[in-house]
Design an enzyme around this catalytic site. Structure first.
Site, PDB file in Angstrom:
ATOM      1  N   LYS A  42      54.540  73.839  65.401  1.00 60.51           N
ATOM      2  CA  LYS A  42      55.241  72.784  66.170  1.00 60.51           C
ATOM      3  C   LYS A  42      55.645  72.001  65.384  1.00 60.51           C
ATOM      4  O   LYS A  42      53.824  71.270  64.800  1.00 60.51           O
ATOM      5  CB  LYS A  42      55.113  72.746  67.248  1.00 60.51           C
ATOM      6  CG  LYS A  42      56.674  71.603  67.528  1.00 60.51           C
ATOM      7  CD  LYS A  42      57.377  72.103  67.782  1.00 60.51           C
ATOM      8  CE  LYS A  42      58.974  72.256  68.649  1.00 60.51           C
ATOM      9  NZ  LYS A  42      59.880  73.482  69.257  1.00 60.51           N
ATOM     10  N   GLY A  43      56.098  71.383  64.889  1.00 61.86           N
ATOM     11  CA  GLY A  43      55.961  70.055  63.879  1.00 61.86           C
ATOM     12  C   GLY A  43      57.074  68.800  63.948  1.00 61.86           C
ATOM     13  O   GLY A  43      57.483  69.138  64.457  1.00 61.86           O
TER      14      GLY A  43
END
EC number: 1.4.1.3
Length: 411
Positions: free
Chosen positions: A102-103
């Protein structure tokens, strides 16, 4: 309870049910890599602005890491860690060959022009291009990003690595995006709901639904459920909430929401307090907006017999206990909303093969995966004598643990 605490708690309960070795348990929790980069861009007025970009890569035992990129002013590292970990279990539950990531970038996309967003996306890609890749980590859209963002990442990445359409999913179809991707999470929610109701000798037709959230997931779920004979009696979004005991005319509501940017002032139902949407009388409740909305304050008031978690982490663990004592059945997020990542996988497969599918094939394959996924979760429920959430968690954690041991990675 924040998302990371809740996710860790569910993981630990699953690890205990599976009898995992404590060293293996510890190694499964630690993220593979956390990346933080500074992204400085010239704004349209010539001034410079700096933003923080990040990517948490949680696990790659079962394949390349996969997860969204969000543009949001308040990016909480704990939440991103939790969501990266959830992607690891979600891809394992769906049985697709990925791990979790995730980012995003800490920015308010509403305050940036299109050209500023493009520059920011390209600088971020320049900073992380050697840490993502077709067989390493494959980003996708999330809050505040969309197909255009993915197109910019693809273009910037391709400058370094040659044309690589499979480096991101959720692309525009003109650049190798998959047909059916836009509706995928909502369609997955439909198939998941059908599988659950089938188990209880019911079908969608004639059931009364309440949907919280009318963004991409909520609106597609509403459309597909009403096409299958479900009666949607209340809907809410950030602009307001409406209810109609006889059932809301969804095609009309979709048109209204598009023209007025929300459900507020729709004349085909009575306005109600958006806070009361979760406790409206219905058979099936679908939270499709934010996390943590079902908590110990409102769990006792909820009347639905079935809760389908279309959002990530909508139910707090305390609410889980209250609801299960009441006999409500909760279909957990890591299974219920996995339609999106499943069709992302189909997009990646199509890009690698250079051979695109028609929409019917995409939807049929999605149905196969969602139906099989439900059977697998139910098997784990029987084996470990647990509820659907623990069934899904034990299924996901077990698959990742087995891959980890087989690759000789256990500590």
């Amino acid at each position: 309870m924040n998302a990371l605490v809740a996710t860790n708690r569910n993981f630990k309960l699953a690890a205990r049910l599976l009898g995992l070795d404590s060293k293996l348990e510890k190694s499964l929790l630690i993220p593979f890599r956390e990346i933080k980069v500074e992204c400085t861009i010239p704004k349209d007025d010539g001034s410079l602005a700096s933003f923080v970009g990040f990517r948490v890569q949680h696990d790659n035992a079962r394949g390349p890491m996969k997860g969204g990129i969000r543009y949001h002013p308040e990016v909480d590292p704990d939440e991103v860690n939790a969501l990266a970990q959830l992607m690891t279990w979600k891809t394992a539950v769906a049985n697709i060959p990925y791990g979790g990531a995730k980012g995003g970038i800490g920015c308010d996309p509403g305050e940036l022009s299109i050209s500023e967003l493009e520059r920011l996306t390209r600088v971020f890609t320049q900073k992380i291009h050697d840490l993502i890749g077709v067989h390493t980590d494959v980003p996708a859209p999330d809050m505040g990003t969309g197909p255009q963002t993915m197109a910019w990442i693809l273009d910037e990445y391709s400058k370094f690595h040659g044309y690589s359409p499979a480096v991101v999913t959720g692309k525009p179809t003109d650049l190798g995006g998959s047909l059916g991707r836009d509706a995928a999470t909502g369609r997955g929610v439909l198939f998941a709901t059908e599988a659950l109701l089938n188990e209880h000798g019911k079908s969608i037709s004639g059931q009364r639904f309440v949907i919280q959230g009318f963004g991409n997931v909520g609106s597609w779920a509403a459309q597909l459920i009403s096409e299958n004979g479900g009666k949607i009696v209340a809907v809410s979004d950030i602009t307001g909430a409406i209810k109609n005991r006889k059932g809301i005319d969804i095609p009309r509501l979709l048109k209204h929401a598009k023209e007025h940017r929300g459900v507020r002032d729709f004349d085909g139902g009575d306005p109600i307090d958006p806070k009361s949407i979760l406790v409206e009388d219905c058979d099936i409740l679908i939270p499709a907006a934010l996390g943590g909305v079902i908590n110990r304050e409102n769990a006792n008031e909820i009347k639905a017999k079935f809760i389908i978690e279309a959002a990530n982490h909508p139910t707090d663990p305390e609410a889980d206990e209250i609801l299960s004592k009441k006999g409500a059945v909760i279909l957990p997020d890591i299974y219920a909303n996995s339609g999106g990542v499943t069709v992302s996988y189909f997009e990646w497969v199509q890009n690698i093969q250079g051979f695109m599918w028609d929409e019917e094939k995409v939807n049929n394959e999605l149905k196969n995966y969602m139906t099989k996924g439900f059977k697998d979760v139910k098997e784990m429920c029987k084996t470990h004598n647990c509820d659907l959430r623990m069934g899904a968690f034990t299924l996901g954690v077990n698959r990742v643990a087995r891959a980890t041991v087989l690759r000789g990675w256990e500590a």
